[in-house]
Design an enzyme around this catalytic site. Structure first.
Site, PDB file in Angstrom:
ATOM      1  CE  LYS A 105      -6.330  -1.155  -0.463  1.00 51.61           C
ATOM      2  NZ  LYS A 105      -6.215  -2.630  -0.426  1.00 51.61           N
ATOM      3  CB  SER A 112      -5.387  -5.636  -1.611  1.00 52.00           C
ATOM      4  OG  SER A 112      -4.816  -4.657  -2.454  1.00 52.00           O
TER       5      SER A 112
END
Length: 802
Positions: A697, A654
């Site tokens: 996040k 990611s």
């Protein structure tokens, strides 16, 4: 210019006005499991098909309701099924070490045990009475007198014959003896010595003949005794059989259709008639032939007449459903217990104990796969029973051949059971891969889903689910606003705004906690505020590490910039999952370029902190750089990438887009905006791909920016494919609505680098030239400049060597 997402895309709210009820107490309870149509169809098929090997394996994470769903459906199926047979173990008179298994109609096991106990009690009354009767005593005395008369007649014949020869048969303390007579009087030894020698020799010869005759009689006496004892035994058996036959006939009439039981009763009746002495006062033989104390032998005999009810279905309704929480080998297949007696361990068939397979026989057995596999030899024992379709009760030592001592070998019991294993998907796939027997025995896969589509119809079903859980757990009713907030949190748990979580344990826990907070506030119903308080309380209880990490960033122990610009430096985002709590954390990623051969060094991998997925992401971005900039010129630069202040393992791809941005910044010598953070993976074509944990996040970076002060320039770049996953906190949505924080959807790496630098990426014209000042043109110019330096360096090196 790329525009940020509107607030409506950051959070999909649930409108409480769509519900026609005021609170969940008005709703009907659910009768079916929602969102698990595939799993329920598999359960229906697996339970319904009777063929061998079609046992079930339910796979899904803990908390998805596997046990509830399967047990609920099986209960409905089992209620209409026939009650299975009872099983008992009884003594086998031909093979005492192999207890005999009896299959009886439901409830007859305890009836038989009670009748046998009553029989034993009756025998203690009937047999003594029979053996104390006048008829028996008369016949017994006659037999005994016959024996005594026969013995006395034989002795008397010898006595008469010896007297005729002048010899007397007399009794002495040492037994019978012969002595000479004179005038019908026994003479002394001195008188015998004064007789003529010829007379002495005659008397001695006659005494010898009489002794031989007496010896023959004495040798015949044991045979006469045995014959007499045989007659007494026949008399005893006749009397005992006459006495006990009515008792056994009563039991036979109760179980006239059970051939195996009738055969056992015949053997039992025969043994009772032969061992009738065990039921007489004092435990001795009627003849006194055994003598001594027979207490131990008597107790052993009485034990062998008992019935060990292994499985009792007298109280069972329908087919049995058994869940074994501790599926050890012995708890599954049963065991033989031992008792300490005078320093030794002894056992008998009454100490045979049933296992879960016995109790579930004819019904359903539910097992936790992980618990089963962690018990030594339990998995092998279960497979052996399912393959053989019988329960062979033996100890582990016997099964493995570790002991050879004589022990019980109970007769195997036929097995007809449907087994349902429940476990994580990883266990299922490992068993499929490595156990060749698994797919043969567990042919039905019950795959539980983690989420279901979020539609208006499913919102209504979810409201019913909330009401059902509230009723079953004794909670307060939930009003419409609370239901709407639970649905929103369910979407957050599913990590998808378009789906609802089916992790029932998490939802049920949330409802219980919200009910507690509503009670603390003195509310009669649970509202949205109580739901929100429960969510915040959960986050607070597990938020210590998150707060410590944020504190370290704010105190600049961990270096994270949230303003300004830096070349080759970017804020990547990662997710921590600790103890059921997940939170996001920004990480500084830096890139450095230098003269080289076009390779990208992943420092994390070099020190063995990077996992394979992270290394794959670095190789992919290296391929992207080569395909774009090294088609017609050498990539004469080498680069290094690193997660700064990273002291643990890193995996996942990611951060590959953030790493690529840092490399492009370093190549173009353009600063990246530190007010922006990045997440997303990238493929070889530069397309930004979806990642997990997008909400955590974003919120992790937002918390740092908010603590330092929102400027209106801060935000996060996410993959456009992750927009549907957004269910952000309300404070993040409010900041976005006020223009203080921005979420940018990115589809290609070119969009992201332009946004991060404020410089257009630049598209090539017909001649393949990039616009002046564009990022691509700056990178090409630098690569050409570096290539010239490398070429000049190599030429100078060649001249020096020449």
């Amino acid at each position: 210019m790329l525009t940020p997402l509107p607030p409506s895309s950051l959070y999909r709210a649930c409108d409480p006005t769509q519900f026609a009820f005021n609170h969940t107490a008005e709703l009907d309870e659910l009768t079916d499991i929602i969102g698990q149509e595939r799993a329920l169809a598999s359960v229906r098929f697996g339970v319904g098909i009777p063929q061998e090997g079609f046992n079930l394996f339910a796979l899904g994470p803990n908390g998805t309701g596997k046990f509830t769903a399967i047990s609920q459906f099986i209960k409905q199926k089992a209620a209409a099924a026939a009650v299975p047979s009872d099983y008992c173990y009884v003594f086998d008179f031909e093979q005492p070490h192999r207890p005999k298994a009896l299959q009886l109609h439901p409830g007859q096991g305890t009836q038989l045990a009670e009748l046998m106990q009553k029989l034993i009690n009756d025998l203690f009354t009937v047999l003594p009475t029979a053996f104390e009767s006048e008829d028996y005593n008369r016949r017994k005395i006659a037999i005994e007198e016959e024996y005594r008369d026969r013995q006395e007649q034989a002795i008397e014949a010898i006595r008469r014959h010896s007297r005729e020869q002048g010899i007397a048969l007399i009794a002495t303390p040492n037994g019978l003896a012969f002595a000479p007579l004179q005038n019908n009087e026994v003479i002394s030894p001195e008188q015998f010595m004064r007789l003529p020698e010829e007379e002495q020799r005659r008397i001695e010869a006659e005494v010898g003949r009489q002794q031989e005759a007496l010896q023959k009689v004495v040798h015949q006496m044991p045979q006469w005794k045995r014959e007499t004892q045989g007659k007494l035994d026949l008399l005893n058996q006749e009397v005992a059989e006459f006495a006990v036959k009515p008792l056994f006939e009563e039991i036979r009439q109760r179980f006239a259709d059970m051939a195996a039981l009738l055969s056992y009763l015949d053997a039992l009746q025969k043994d009772v008639t032969e061992k009738a002495w065990a039921f007489l006062d004092g435990g001795g033989s009627p003849l006194g032939g055994s003598g001594g104390d027979h207490a131990a032998a008597r107790q052993a005999l009485l034990t062998r007449y008992k019935v060990n009810v292994l499985v009792d279905h007298s109280q069972t309704q329908g087919a049995p459903i058994v869940y074994e929480d501790n599926p050890s080998y012995q708890n599954l297949v049963g065991r033989v217990e031992y008792e300490s007696h005078q320093g030794s361990l002894i056992t008998d068939f009454t100490l045979v104990r049933s296992g879960a397979l016995h109790r579930a026989n004819g019904g359903y057995l539910l097992l936790d796969a992980r618990k089963l596999l962690t018990q030594p030899y339990a998995w092998e024992g279960l497979k052996r029973a399912l393959r053989a379709r019988e329960i062979n009760l033996e100890s582990l030592g016997q099964a493995l051949g570790l002991i050879s001592t004589v022990s019980l070998e109970p007769e195997p019991i036929p097995l007809d059971v449907k087994v349902a294993l429940m476990g994580e998907p990883l266990l299922y796939y490992l068993l499929c891969q490595y156990d060749p027997d698994f797919m043969e025995l567990f042919k039905v896969t019950v795959d539980f889903d983690l989420a279901m589509p979020r539609t208006g119809e499913n919102d209504q079903l979810y409201a019913q689910l909330i009401g059902t859980l509230a009723h079953k757990n004794g909670l307060r009713p939930f009003d419409r606003s609370a239901v709407a907030r639970v649905i929103e949190q369910s979407a957050r748990l599913a990590d998808d705004a378009e789906r609802l979580s089916l992790h029932m344990q998490s939802i049920a826990d949330l409802l219980r906690e919200a009910d507690y907070w509503a009670g603390e506030a003195g509310k009669e119903m649970v509202d949205a505020a109580a739901i929100q308080q429960a969510i915040e309380a959960q986050q607070y209880r597990g938020g210590r590490l998150r707060e410590r990490i944020q504190e370290a960033i704010l105190r600049e122990t961990l270096l994270i910039d949230t303003q300004g610009g830096r070349i080759g430096q970017i804020n990547g985002l990662s997710v921590f999952l600790l103890g059921g709590q997940s939170f996001g954390k920004p990480s500084r990623i830096t890139a450095q370029v230098r003269l080289g051969k076009g390779d990208v060094v992943d420092i994390e991998r070099q020190v063995e902190l990077g996992g394979p997925l992270h290394s794959k992401g670095v190789l992919i971005l290296s391929s992207f750089l080569s395909s774009r900039y090294a088609q017609e010129r050498p990539l004469a630069l080498s680069a290094s990438l690193v997660f700064e202040q990273s002291y643990g393992g890193i995996d996942g791809d990611s951060a590959s887009s953030a790493e690529l941005y840092a490399l492009l910044s370093s190549l173009a010598e353009l600063p990246l905006k530190q007010a922006l953070a990045v997440t997303g993976s990238v493929n070889q074509h530069g397309e930004v791909q979806a990642i997990g944990g997008v909400n955590e996040k974003i919120e992790g970076f937002f918390d740092i920016c908010q603590a330092r002060g929102l400027t209106g320039d801060q935000g996060v770049l996410i993959p456009a494919a992750n927009v549907k996953n957004l269910m952000l906190r309300q404070d993040v949505v409010a900041a976005a609505a006020q223009g203080q924080f921005h979420i940018y959807p990115i589809t290609h790496i070119d969009e992201g680098i332009s946004l991060l630098t404020g410089v257009p990426i630049g598209e090539p014209d017909e001649q393949g030239q990039y616009p002046p000042g564009s990022i691509n043109q700056r990178i090409i110019i630098r690569l050409d400049r570096v290539a010239e330096k490398v070429k000049a360096f190599n030429q100078g090196k060649d001249r020096t060597e020449g």
